[in-house]
Design a protein around this motif. Structure first.
Motif, PDB file in Angstrom:
ATOM      1  N   ILE A  32      35.784  35.254  21.068  1.00 27.70           N
ATOM      2  CA  ILE A  32      36.005  35.123  22.519  1.00 27.70           C
ATOM      3  C   ILE A  32      34.845  34.359  23.178  1.00 27.70           C
ATOM      4  N   HIS A  33      34.123  33.626  22.328  1.00 25.95           N
ATOM      5  CA  HIS A  33      33.067  32.709  22.752  1.00 25.95           C
ATOM      6  C   HIS A  33      31.846  33.384  23.368  1.00 25.95           C
ATOM      7  N   CYS A  34      31.540  34.543  22.876  1.00 22.72           N
ATOM      8  CA  CYS A  34      30.318  35.236  23.270  1.00 22.72           C
ATOM      9  C   CYS A  34      29.157  34.599  22.495  1.00 22.72           C
ATOM     10  N   HIS A  35      28.021  34.430  23.114  1.00 19.81           N
ATOM     11  CA  HIS A  35      26.842  33.871  22.438  1.00 19.81           C
ATOM     12  C   HIS A  35      26.477  34.767  21.257  1.00 19.81           C
ATOM     13  N   TRP A  36      26.037  34.182  20.150  1.00 19.82           N
ATOM     14  CA  TRP A  36      25.742  34.945  18.931  1.00 19.82           C
ATOM     15  C   TRP A  36      24.714  36.048  19.156  1.00 19.82           C
ATOM     16  N   LEU A  37      23.736  35.824  20.031  1.00 22.10           N
ATOM     17  CA  LEU A  37      22.708  36.840  20.276  1.00 22.10           C
ATOM     18  C   LEU A  37      23.306  38.055  20.988  1.00 22.10           C
ATOM     19  N   VAL A  38      24.142  37.802  21.969  1.00 24.53           N
ATOM     20  CA  VAL A  38      24.815  38.893  22.680  1.00 24.53           C
ATOM     21  C   VAL A  38      25.779  39.602  21.735  1.00 24.53           C
ATOM     22  N   ALA A  39      26.540  38.826  20.970  1.00 23.99           N
ATOM     23  CA  ALA A  39      27.491  39.399  20.014  1.00 23.99           C
ATOM     24  C   ALA A  39      26.770  40.275  18.993  1.00 23.99           C
ATOM     25  N   ASN A  40      25.639  39.813  18.494  1.00 20.10           N
ATOM     26  CA  ASN A  40      24.900  40.592  17.508  1.00 20.10           C
ATOM     27  C   ASN A  40      24.337  41.875  18.111  1.00 20.10           C
ATOM     28  N   SER A  41      23.839  41.805  19.320  1.00 24.67           N
ATOM     29  CA  SER A  41      23.263  42.983  19.964  1.00 24.67           C
ATOM     30  C   SER A  41      24.328  44.033  20.272  1.00 24.67           C
ATOM     31  N   ILE A  42      25.489  43.591  20.731  1.00 24.57           N
ATOM     32  CA  ILE A  42      26.575  44.539  21.011  1.00 24.57           C
ATOM     33  C   ILE A  42      27.112  45.134  19.711  1.00 24.57           C
ATOM     34  N   SER A  43      27.289  44.309  18.697  1.00 26.22           N
ATOM     35  CA  SER A  43      27.788  44.830  17.413  1.00 26.22           C
ATOM     36  C   SER A  43      26.777  45.791  16.801  1.00 26.22           C
ATOM     37  N   TRP A  44      25.494  45.526  16.998  1.00 28.76           N
ATOM     38  CA  TRP A  44      24.439  46.433  16.542  1.00 28.76           C
ATOM     39  C   TRP A  44      24.612  47.806  17.189  1.00 28.76           C
ATOM     40  N   PHE A  45      24.847  47.827  18.493  1.00 30.00           N
ATOM     41  CA  PHE A  45      25.005  49.086  19.227  1.00 30.00           C
ATOM     42  C   PHE A  45      26.128  49.935  18.635  1.00 30.00           C
ATOM     43  N   PHE A  46      27.298  49.338  18.445  1.00 35.03           N
ATOM     44  CA  PHE A  46      28.429  50.080  17.894  1.00 35.03           C
ATOM     45  C   PHE A  46      28.146  50.541  16.466  1.00 35.03           C
ATOM     46  N   ALA A  47      27.529  49.694  15.682  1.00 27.85           N
ATOM     47  CA  ALA A  47      27.209  50.043  14.301  1.00 27.85           C
ATOM     48  C   ALA A  47      26.187  51.180  14.246  1.00 27.85           C
ATOM     49  N   VAL A  48      25.208  51.172  15.122  1.00 28.86           N
ATOM     50  CA  VAL A  48      24.174  52.219  15.131  1.00 28.86           C
ATOM     51  C   VAL A  48      24.776  53.577  15.487  1.00 28.86           C
ATOM     52  N   ILE A  49      25.629  53.606  16.475  1.00 29.84           N
ATOM     53  CA  ILE A  49      26.263  54.880  16.858  1.00 29.84           C
ATOM     54  C   ILE A  49      27.092  55.423  15.689  1.00 29.84           C
ATOM     55  N   PHE A  50      27.897  54.560  15.081  1.00 24.19           N
ATOM     56  CA  PHE A  50      28.697  54.983  13.927  1.00 24.19           C
ATOM     57  C   PHE A  50      27.791  55.439  12.779  1.00 24.19           C
ATOM     58  N   ALA A  51      26.776  54.642  12.469  1.00 25.25           N
ATOM     59  CA  ALA A  51      25.888  54.929  11.335  1.00 25.25           C
ATOM     60  C   ALA A  51      25.137  56.244  11.516  1.00 25.25           C
ATOM     61  N   TYR A  52      24.674  56.513  12.729  1.00 24.08           N
ATOM     62  CA  TYR A  52      23.929  57.754  12.943  1.00 24.08           C
ATOM     63  C   TYR A  52      24.790  58.967  12.585  1.00 24.08           C
ATOM     64  N   TYR A  53      25.958  59.037  13.178  1.00 19.24           N
ATOM     65  CA  TYR A  53      26.795  60.214  12.946  1.00 19.24           C
ATOM     66  C   TYR A  53      27.268  60.309  11.503  1.00 19.24           C
ATOM     67  N   ALA A  54      27.627  59.191  10.897  1.00 14.10           N
ATOM     68  CA  ALA A  54      28.087  59.216   9.503  1.00 14.10           C
ATOM     69  C   ALA A  54      26.949  59.581   8.548  1.00 14.10           C
ATOM     70  N   ASN A  55      25.763  59.024   8.768  1.00 16.77           N
ATOM     71  CA  ASN A  55      24.621  59.354   7.911  1.00 16.77           C
ATOM     72  C   ASN A  55      24.197  60.803   8.081  1.00 16.77           C
ATOM     73  N   LYS A  56      24.164  61.270   9.315  1.00 22.70           N
ATOM     74  CA  LYS A  56      23.754  62.649   9.579  1.00 22.70           C
ATOM     75  C   LYS A  56      24.700  63.634   8.897  1.00 22.70           C
ATOM     76  N   LYS A  57      25.988  63.395   9.042  1.00 24.62           N
ATOM     77  CA  LYS A  57      26.974  64.352   8.551  1.00 24.62           C
ATOM     78  C   LYS A  57      27.274  64.202   7.057  1.00 24.62           C
ATOM     79  N   TYR A  58      27.478  62.977   6.580  1.00 29.12           N
ATOM     80  CA  TYR A  58      28.005  62.783   5.231  1.00 29.12           C
ATOM     81  C   TYR A  58      26.980  62.378   4.179  1.00 29.12           C
ATOM     82  N   VAL A  59      25.906  61.723   4.591  1.00 33.88           N
ATOM     83  CA  VAL A  59      24.944  61.242   3.597  1.00 33.88           C
ATOM     84  C   VAL A  59      23.786  62.215   3.440  1.00 33.88           C
ATOM     85  N   PHE A  60      23.076  62.448   4.514  1.00 35.55           N
ATOM     86  CA  PHE A  60      21.859  63.255   4.434  1.00 35.55           C
ATOM     87  C   PHE A  60      22.087  64.712   4.812  1.00 35.55           C
ATOM     88  N   GLU A  61      23.282  65.036   5.326  1.00 29.87           N
ATOM     89  CA  GLU A  61      23.646  66.402   5.706  1.00 29.87           C
ATOM     90  C   GLU A  61      22.514  67.086   6.469  1.00 29.87           C
TER      91      GLU A  61
END
Length: 131
Positions: A32-61
């Motif tokens: 949708i023609h978002c600048h790569w820096l903005v796209a990377n920062s937003i995708s980072w945010f979503f990935a971090v939220i997902f990663a925190y909960y998944a790592n806390k619950k399923y990986v490191f318990e």
């Protein structure tokens, strides 16, 4: 040994899922023609939220305090975002490598860094000596 193997397999699976979240959001934002820096920062945010909960619950318990753990997780992942954005700048702006391919190249460093940070700084078992 068995627990470490399970942890590594779980981390790899969660890492693949986190990477998919990151790449899908990044790709959609680029489309949708978002600048790569903005796209990377937003995708980072979503990935971090997902990663925190998944790592806390399923990986490191982890049973650690969520406020302290989440703030540490986000702060340390933010450091990898800065490195990732810097590397993307080099690949995309200076070396003129396509943004999606640049993201793939940078991911190898990011994934390894994130595992080490999670294992030894964020989800370490409280009261257990980690060397």
């Amino acid at each position: 040994m068995k627990e470490n193997t399970k942890e590594i397999i779980s981390y790899v699976f969660v890492g693949i899922m986190t990477t998919l979240v990151n790449y899908i959001v990044y790709f959609v934002l680029l489309m949708i023609h978002c600048h790569w820096l903005v796209a990377n920062s937003i995708s980072w945010f979503f990935a971090v939220i997902f990663a925190y909960y998944a790592n806390k619950k399923y990986v490191f318990e982890s049973q650690n305090d969520i406020k302290k753990e989440l703030s540490s997780f986000v702060l340390l992942r933010f450091l990898t975002l800065i490195v990732e954005n810097g590397c993307l700048y080099i690949f995309i702006t200076l070396m003129h490598i396509q943004p999606m391919f640049s993201k793939l190249l940078v991911s190898f460093v990011t994934i390894l860094s994130n595992y080490v940070l999670c294992k030894f700084k964020i989800f370490k078992k409280e009261g257990v000596y980690n060397g």
